[in-house]
Design a protein around this motif. Sequence first.
Motif, PDB file in Angstrom:
ATOM      1  N   THR B  62       0.821  -1.197   0.000  1.00 48.61           N
ATOM      2  CA  THR B  62       0.000   0.000   0.000  1.00 48.61           C
ATOM      3  C   THR B  62       0.865   1.261   0.000  1.00 48.61           C
ATOM      4  N   GLY B  63       0.454   2.237  -0.760  1.00 43.92           N
ATOM      5  CA  GLY B  63       1.189   3.500  -0.824  1.00 43.92           C
ATOM      6  C   GLY B  63       2.396   3.478  -1.736  1.00 43.92           C
ATOM      7  N   CYS B  64       2.543   2.417  -2.560  1.00 43.49           N
ATOM      8  CA  CYS B  64       3.736   2.329  -3.396  1.00 43.49           C
ATOM      9  C   CYS B  64       3.558   3.076  -4.713  1.00 43.49           C
ATOM     10  N   GLY B  65       2.365   3.606  -4.975  1.00 47.39           N
ATOM     11  CA  GLY B  65       2.196   4.424  -6.172  1.00 47.39           C
ATOM     12  C   GLY B  65       1.442   3.750  -7.301  1.00 47.39           C
ATOM     13  N   LYS B  66       0.659   2.743  -6.979  1.00 47.50           N
ATOM     14  CA  LYS B  66      -0.079   2.040  -8.037  1.00 47.50           C
ATOM     15  C   LYS B  66      -1.147   2.952  -8.647  1.00 47.50           C
ATOM     16  N   SER B  67      -1.943   3.565  -7.776  1.00 44.65           N
ATOM     17  CA  SER B  67      -2.996   4.456  -8.289  1.00 44.65           C
ATOM     18  C   SER B  67      -2.375   5.629  -9.038  1.00 44.65           C
ATOM     19  N   THR B  68      -1.256   6.114  -8.535  1.00 43.38           N
ATOM     20  CA  THR B  68      -0.566   7.221  -9.194  1.00 43.38           C
ATOM     21  C   THR B  68      -0.171   6.837 -10.618  1.00 43.38           C
ATOM     22  N   GLN B 103     -10.779   3.175  -7.688  1.00 48.26           N
ATOM     23  CA  GLN B 103     -10.679   2.502  -6.393  1.00 48.26           C
ATOM     24  C   GLN B 103     -11.892   2.866  -5.531  1.00 48.26           C
ATOM     25  N   GLU B 180      -8.117  -1.693  -8.026  1.00 45.40           N
ATOM     26  CA  GLU B 180      -8.747  -2.500  -6.972  1.00 45.40           C
ATOM     27  C   GLU B 180     -10.268  -2.503  -7.113  1.00 45.40           C
ATOM     28  N   HIS B 213      -4.685  -6.247  -4.369  1.00 48.84           N
ATOM     29  CA  HIS B 213      -3.852  -6.689  -3.255  1.00 48.84           C
ATOM     30  C   HIS B 213      -3.967  -8.191  -3.067  1.00 48.84           C
TER      31      HIS B 213
HETATM   32  N1  LIG Z   1      -1.662  14.494  -4.711  1.00 53.54           N
HETATM   33  C1  LIG Z   1      -0.724  13.974  -3.903  1.00 53.54           C
HETATM   34  N2  LIG Z   1       0.082  14.774  -3.176  1.00 53.54           N
HETATM   35  C2  LIG Z   1       1.029  14.253  -2.370  1.00 53.54           C
HETATM   36  N3  LIG Z   1       1.269  12.946  -2.227  1.00 53.54           N
HETATM   37  C3  LIG Z   1       0.501  12.083  -2.924  1.00 53.54           C
HETATM   38  C4  LIG Z   1      -0.534  12.539  -3.795  1.00 53.54           C
HETATM   39  N4  LIG Z   1      -1.128  11.470  -4.356  1.00 53.54           N
HETATM   40  C5  LIG Z   1      -0.510  10.394  -3.847  1.00 53.54           C
HETATM   41  N5  LIG Z   1       0.474  10.742  -3.000  1.00 53.54           N
HETATM   42  C6  LIG Z   1       1.391   9.835  -2.300  1.00 53.54           C
HETATM   43  O1  LIG Z   1       1.950   8.980  -3.243  1.00 53.54           O
HETATM   44  C7  LIG Z   1       2.062   7.671  -2.714  1.00 53.54           C
HETATM   45  C8  LIG Z   1       1.408   6.695  -3.642  1.00 53.54           C
HETATM   46  O2  LIG Z   1       0.008   6.867  -3.614  1.00 53.54           O
HETATM   47  P1  LIG Z   1      -0.962   5.877  -4.394  1.00 53.54           P
HETATM   48  O3  LIG Z   1      -2.341   6.333  -4.155  1.00 53.54           O
HETATM   49  O4  LIG Z   1      -0.515   5.781  -5.803  1.00 53.54           O
HETATM   50  O5  LIG Z   1      -0.702   4.502  -3.627  1.00 53.54           O
HETATM   51  P2  LIG Z   1      -1.286   3.056  -3.967  1.00 53.54           P
HETATM   52  O6  LIG Z   1      -0.156   2.204  -4.367  1.00 53.54           O
HETATM   53  O7  LIG Z   1      -2.419   3.156  -4.917  1.00 53.54           O
HETATM   54  O8  LIG Z   1      -1.812   2.589  -2.542  1.00 53.54           O
HETATM   55  P3  LIG Z   1      -3.098   1.702  -2.188  1.00 53.54           P
HETATM   56  O9  LIG Z   1      -2.737   0.307  -2.520  1.00 53.54           O
HETATM   57  O10 LIG Z   1      -3.237   1.866  -0.701  1.00 53.54           O
HETATM   58  O11 LIG Z   1      -4.236   2.222  -2.954  1.00 53.54           O
HETATM   59  C9  LIG Z   1       1.440   7.696  -1.337  1.00 53.54           C
HETATM   60  O12 LIG Z   1       2.489   7.736  -0.382  1.00 53.54           O
HETATM   61  C10 LIG Z   1       0.659   8.964  -1.302  1.00 53.54           C
HETATM   62  O13 LIG Z   1       0.710   9.520  -0.009  1.00 53.54           O
END
Ligand SMILES: Nc1ncnc2c1ncn2[C@@H]1O[C@H](COP(=O)(O)OP(=O)(O)OP(=O)(O)O)[C@@H](O)[C@H]1O
Lengths: 292, 286
Positions: B62-68, B103, B180, B213
Amino acid sequence: MSTTSTPSAAPVTGNGQASAAAAAKRAARRRIALVWAGRLGLAAVVLGGWQAFTTWGIVDPFFFGQPSGIWKRLIDLFQHGTEFGSFYQNIWTTIQEALVGFAAGAVTGVVFGVALGQSRFLSDVLGPYIKMVNAIPRIVLGSIFIVAFGIGVTPKILLAAVLVFFIVFFNAFQGVREVDRNILANAKVLGASQLQIIRHVIVPSALTWIIASLHSAFGFAIVGALVGEVLGAQSGLGLVIKTAQNNFDPNGVFATMFVIAVIVLGAEWLIGKLEHRLLSWRPPSPSEANLL
Amino acid sequence: MASRNDVATSPIAGEIHRDNARIEISGLTKRFLTPAGEVFTALQGVSFTVEPGQFCAVVGPTGCGKSTTLGMVSGLDRPSEGSVKVGGREVDGITDGVSFMFQADALLPWKTVLGNVLMGPIFRGVPKQQAQASARDWLRRVGLTGFEDRYPHQLSGGMRKRVAMAAALINEPKILIMDEPFGALDVQTKAIMSTELLGLWEQIRPSVIFITHDLDEAVALADRVVVMTSSPGSVKAVFDIDLPRPRGSVQEIRFQPRFIELQHQIWETLREEVERAYARTAGGTA
Ligand SMILES: Nc1ncnc2c1ncn2[C@@H]1O[C@H](COP(=O)(O)OP(=O)(O)OP(=O)(O)O)[C@@H](O)[C@H]1O
Ligand SMILES: [Mg+2]
């Protein structure tokens, strides 16, 4: 009330459930009866007290009016009118001014609210000016409008529109700002153009806020129209009140106030209907379900 | 819409359709400015490719940047460095022919089920009548006939996901992005919907990026599984899943020896990252 009794009734089956439902219905009816009894009782106490105190001379009816006198005056106004036209005509003038001002103010408020809520640039440029105009005591604007546009209906409409505009504008603006980011992204990915986003996403989403503001906005439209009429007019309820005041006729003032209250309540009811229609998609909130 | 259908049915046009559905992600880096004014690197040099018509699952802590990453593939967001290419063209603005299942719930609460599914065709200028017919058809395919006039809040979580799925697939996307999509569902519903998704995917055959996940889900559905490292995210390993297709029911495939072997391999790779991410957040809150 009914929500608390339903879950406890759920495990009971068959007959038990039916009688529980009947009991819940009875309880609900009893509650409504109690509420109405309270309302009527309160009105009786206030009006009766007022009548009694003025009759006994504890309070001077010359300054404070008297319910029976107000009622007589009201009938008299409807039957004989005023020195500047029939009472109906005066009522219509005020309603007209308030309605047109309300519509104009609400429409411009929504348009500006959506435009500024959408565009960071526009809101940065216009924001300070809007705040500045909003800071002007609006009654002063009434004088300016009367000087500029005479004593016809135009200045009253403008004053009502200005009062309505700011309420609706700030709400629409906030509503646009609160649009769900996910929903916005979804619409974009689905291929929506900017106009389609406004129409299908932003306006419906801001509508909750806008409609909430319309409730108080109509009251302000009436205030705008009345103040304009008090400042200078040839017809309208504001003029009726001002004349009654100059004639030391508190019953006339109260009678007109009563009519105004009925108008505002009627408008409120209509706006409630509109709200119900436009926002029928909303899940009923628990507090709403228990409300009147 | 009509031309889209032609593309899907005619074999020659089909080749073109497939070719411009390749997703190439190279050196993708994304930095955010935190409220404190520091630079936070969410993604660092992510590179992987999704072949046309391929089902690619992405797993990572979680938080590794997948959604990003998905935000940049769809064109909703811009990379700080690197690029995303779809069909050889760099993504600039919303990617053409992309559908996204988010998501979080992204249905319009003020539109009925039918209205929500209608959105895609309406935005693309499909005539109302035709759009309605195809929306009803898609609602039937996801098993929601009879619920057209309900509002989203009157549906269960699983039904809302079905609506979102119909709304995403009605445009017959060449690229389907799913973040997800079944994350909030119970195990049984999830299995049923995954099977349904596979069936629908085989009909339209878009390239899919699917975040999850759930390793079982990833292995059961995907041709390729990308494992990401903990933050800042990068690609740790890529596994090609050689289970034969059609795979049939998602519940049954997980007892095959090859499935168990692959699942085990991926978990070994992922575990270290998950533990690291967990230690970091736990350390942060302690
Ligand atoms: N707009 C933003 N400004 C600052 N930080 C951000 C922003 N968007 C995402 N982040 C950070 O970037 C990182 C990746 O976020 P992301 O949502 O891509 O995680 P994820 O892999 O999708 O997690 P999850 O599995 O929990 O959904 C996180 O640490 C989040 O805090
Ligand atoms: Mg995510």
